[in-house]
Write a protein that holds these residues in place. Sequence first.
Motif, PDB file in Angstrom:
ATOM      1  N   LEU A  52     117.351   0.585 126.167  1.00 59.25           N
ATOM      2  CA  LEU A  52     117.657   1.985 126.458  1.00 59.25           C
ATOM      3  C   LEU A  52     118.972   2.423 125.804  1.00 59.25           C
ATOM      4  O   LEU A  52     120.014   1.810 126.003  1.00 59.25           O
ATOM      5  CB  LEU A  52     117.742   2.174 127.980  1.00 59.25           C
ATOM      6  CG  LEU A  52     117.618   3.610 128.474  1.00 59.25           C
ATOM      7  CD1 LEU A  52     116.302   4.236 128.022  1.00 59.25           C
ATOM      8  CD2 LEU A  52     117.724   3.648 129.991  1.00 59.25           C
ATOM      9  N   THR A  53     118.876   3.505 125.042  1.00 65.54           N
ATOM     10  CA  THR A  53     120.064   4.083 124.407  1.00 65.54           C
ATOM     11  C   THR A  53     120.070   5.584 124.672  1.00 65.54           C
ATOM     12  O   THR A  53     119.053   6.157 125.068  1.00 65.54           O
ATOM     13  CB  THR A  53     120.014   3.895 122.872  1.00 65.54           C
ATOM     14  OG1 THR A  53     118.831   4.543 122.386  1.00 65.54           O
ATOM     15  CG2 THR A  53     119.996   2.419 122.493  1.00 65.54           C
ATOM     16  N   ARG A  55     120.212   7.781 122.421  1.00 68.01           N
ATOM     17  CA  ARG A  55     119.305   8.383 121.438  1.00 68.01           C
ATOM     18  C   ARG A  55     117.858   8.303 121.862  1.00 68.01           C
ATOM     19  O   ARG A  55     117.088   9.243 121.671  1.00 68.01           O
ATOM     20  CB  ARG A  55     119.467   7.695 120.076  1.00 68.01           C
ATOM     21  CG  ARG A  55     120.415   8.460 119.173  1.00 68.01           C
ATOM     22  CD  ARG A  55     120.268   8.029 117.737  1.00 68.01           C
ATOM     23  NE  ARG A  55     118.957   8.354 117.174  1.00 68.01           N
ATOM     24  CZ  ARG A  55     118.567   7.930 115.974  1.00 68.01           C
ATOM     25  NH1 ARG A  55     119.356   7.180 115.251  1.00 68.01           N
ATOM     26  NH2 ARG A  55     117.373   8.262 115.511  1.00 68.01           N
ATOM     27  N   ARG A  56     117.479   7.163 122.440  1.00 70.57           N
ATOM     28  CA  ARG A  56     116.093   7.007 122.895  1.00 70.57           C
ATOM     29  C   ARG A  56     115.775   8.086 123.955  1.00 70.57           C
ATOM     30  O   ARG A  56     114.695   8.674 123.952  1.00 70.57           O
ATOM     31  CB  ARG A  56     115.896   5.608 123.474  1.00 70.57           C
ATOM     32  CG  ARG A  56     114.479   5.329 123.961  1.00 70.57           C
ATOM     33  CD  ARG A  56     114.371   3.876 124.398  1.00 70.57           C
ATOM     34  NE  ARG A  56     113.264   3.649 125.307  1.00 70.57           N
ATOM     35  CZ  ARG A  56     112.091   3.151 124.932  1.00 70.57           C
ATOM     36  NH1 ARG A  56     111.870   2.844 123.682  1.00 70.57           N
ATOM     37  NH2 ARG A  56     111.119   2.965 125.828  1.00 70.57           N
ATOM     38  N   SER A  59     115.619  11.690 122.429  1.00 69.69           N
ATOM     39  CA  SER A  59     114.442  12.014 121.614  1.00 69.69           C
ATOM     40  C   SER A  59     113.188  12.160 122.477  1.00 69.69           C
ATOM     41  O   SER A  59     112.103  12.406 121.959  1.00 69.69           O
ATOM     42  CB  SER A  59     114.234  10.948 120.540  1.00 69.69           C
ATOM     43  OG  SER A  59     113.989   9.709 121.176  1.00 69.69           O
ATOM     44  N   ARG A  66     111.774  12.234 130.137  1.00 73.77           N
ATOM     45  CA  ARG A  66     112.619  11.599 129.109  1.00 73.77           C
ATOM     46  C   ARG A  66     113.287  10.332 129.688  1.00 73.77           C
ATOM     47  O   ARG A  66     113.776   9.517 128.945  1.00 73.77           O
ATOM     48  CB  ARG A  66     113.653  12.584 128.579  1.00 73.77           C
ATOM     49  CG  ARG A  66     114.693  13.007 129.573  1.00 73.77           C
ATOM     50  CD  ARG A  66     115.298  14.380 129.270  1.00 73.77           C
ATOM     51  NE  ARG A  66     116.363  14.386 128.294  1.00 73.77           N
ATOM     52  CZ  ARG A  66     116.246  14.886 127.059  1.00 73.77           C
ATOM     53  NH1 ARG A  66     115.086  15.396 126.644  1.00 73.77           N
ATOM     54  NH2 ARG A  66     117.269  14.907 126.246  1.00 73.77           N
ATOM     55  N   ASP A  69     111.644   5.331 131.300  1.00 79.23           N
ATOM     56  CA  ASP A  69     111.992   3.905 131.366  1.00 79.23           C
ATOM     57  C   ASP A  69     112.643   3.547 132.696  1.00 79.23           C
ATOM     58  O   ASP A  69     112.608   2.396 133.113  1.00 79.23           O
ATOM     59  CB  ASP A  69     112.968   3.546 130.237  1.00 79.23           C
ATOM     60  CG  ASP A  69     112.298   3.580 128.871  1.00 79.23           C
ATOM     61  OD1 ASP A  69     111.074   3.322 128.802  1.00 79.23           O
ATOM     62  OD2 ASP A  69     112.991   3.872 127.878  1.00 79.23           O
TER      63      ASP A  69
END
Length: 439
Positions: A52-53, A55-56, A59, A66, A69
Motif C-alpha cells: 500500500l502506497t 499513489r496506489r 489512483s 479507493r 485494501d
Amino acid sequence: MSVLSSSAGSFAKNLRCKECGRVYPLEPAHVCEFCFGPLEVFYDYEALSRVLTRRRIESGPPTMWRYADLLPCRAETAVDIGTGFTPLLRAPNLGRALGLDRLYVKNDCQNPTWSFKDRVVSVATSVAREFEFDTLACASTGNLANSVSAHAARAGLKACVFIPADLEQGKIVGSAVYGPTLVAVEGSYDDVNRLCSELGDRYPWAFVNINVRPYYAEGSKTLGYEVCEQLGWRAPDHCIVPLASGSLFTKIYKGIKELAWLGLVEWNATRMSGAQAAGCSPIFEAWQRQSYNIRPQKPNTIAKSLAIGNPADGYNALQVLAQTSGAAAAVTDDEIVEGIKLLAETEGIFAETAGGVVVAGLRRLVQEGHVSPDELVVAFITGAGLKTQEAVAPALAPALTIRPTIDSFEEALASAYGGPVGKAVLPPGRSGALAGRRS
Ligand SMILES: *Cc1c(COP(=O)(O)O)cnc(C)c1O
Ligand SMILES: [Zn+2]
C-alpha cells in the motif's frame, strides 16, 4: 459459504476478540464465544505495508473503495453506489464564530442516502453477498434503515429494516421509497435492537449492525482515511465526532492509526472528542464520572439518529477518549437547533440534528478549553438536514408571502425589516455579523 480470506484485494486475516484476543475465522460472528467480548477484523499489516502506497490509493476510484485494501471485502464485487470521498471543507466563517483558526468540516451529508451510514452499509452489503445471505436487515435509528434499503435494492437482496415508530417523516420515506419491508416498532431504538438480536437467532439474515457488525463497523474507518488524504496526507490534531453507539468514533481513530502504522501519515497524536445530546448522553455521563461503567439511559431528544441509550461500543469509545486526551460534550435540544442554524448560516451546509450536536458540542468544548484555537480541527457532519426538517422548521423565519406586485413586495420588506416603503433594504449578510437576526 465462501471464505473471505481467499479474496483477492483484501488483506483481512481474521476476527479477534477485543477483550481476550482470541482469534476466529472470517465468518458471520460478532461476539467472542468465551468472554462475550466484541470481535474486530484484523488485517495482515505486514503484507499491507509492502503493497500500500499513497499513489496506489490516489489512483483508485473517487469513492470509499479507493481504500479497499483496508476493508474486509473485495473491491471487484463491492456494492458501491458512489459512497465516500465527500468534501472536506475549510470552514473559516464557522471557525471565526467558534474561535478556531483552522477548522474543517467533513461533509458526509453528500453520500447516496445522505448520511455516513452508506460507508458501513456498503461494506456490510458486500460482505453479506460474499457470505451468501439473501436478506439484509438492521436495527436503525433512521439513517441506517435508509442506507440498508438502498443497498439491498442495488444488490438485488431482500431487505427487512426495523425502526422506532416515532421517527422523522424524512427518514421513514427515505427508507420506504426503496421498497424494503419496513417495520416500525413501538419502542425506543434499544427495544428495536433487542428485538433484532432475538430475531437474528430465528432468521438467517444479515443484520448489518448485529451479526455482521465487525465488518460493517470497518466502513467508518474510511472517514479517517479520507480526512488524512484530503489534508495532504496529514492526520488532524483534533476530531469532533457525534456519538450514538460509539462505533463511528472509535473507527475514525482506528483508520488514522492504521495510516500511521503503515507509514502513510506521520503519527500526530490526534485527539478524539465526542458530542451527544443531553437527552441521550450515556457516554458523556460516564466520561464525566471518569468511569468505564456506562449507565443506560432512556433517550429523550430531537437528535433521534443519536438516540441510543445503551451504546454497544460505549466502553471502547471511553477508552479512545482517555487514550487520546479527548473530551466529551452534551448539548440541549435548543443548542442543537442553534448548531444546525449556525452551520447553515456560516458555511452553507444544512445538517441534520447530529450535525447540530457536533457544532454545538464543539462550541462547548472550545468554551471549556478542551479544544484550543490553533489546533487543526475536523468536525464530522454525518447526515443531511432535509431528513429532519421538523427539528429546525419552528425556529426559522417564515417566508414573506406577497401578491405578485412591487408594492406588495416593498410593503412586506418594510414590515419585516422596518424603513420607509420603497426604501426597504435587506438585513446584512451574516458571516460577519452572526448576531443579526431576521425575525
Ligand atoms: C448512526 C449515526 C451516527 C453515530 O453512529 P454510531 O457509530 O452508532 O456512533 C452519527 N451521525 C448520524 C447522522 C448517524 O446516523
Ligand atoms: Zn474473548
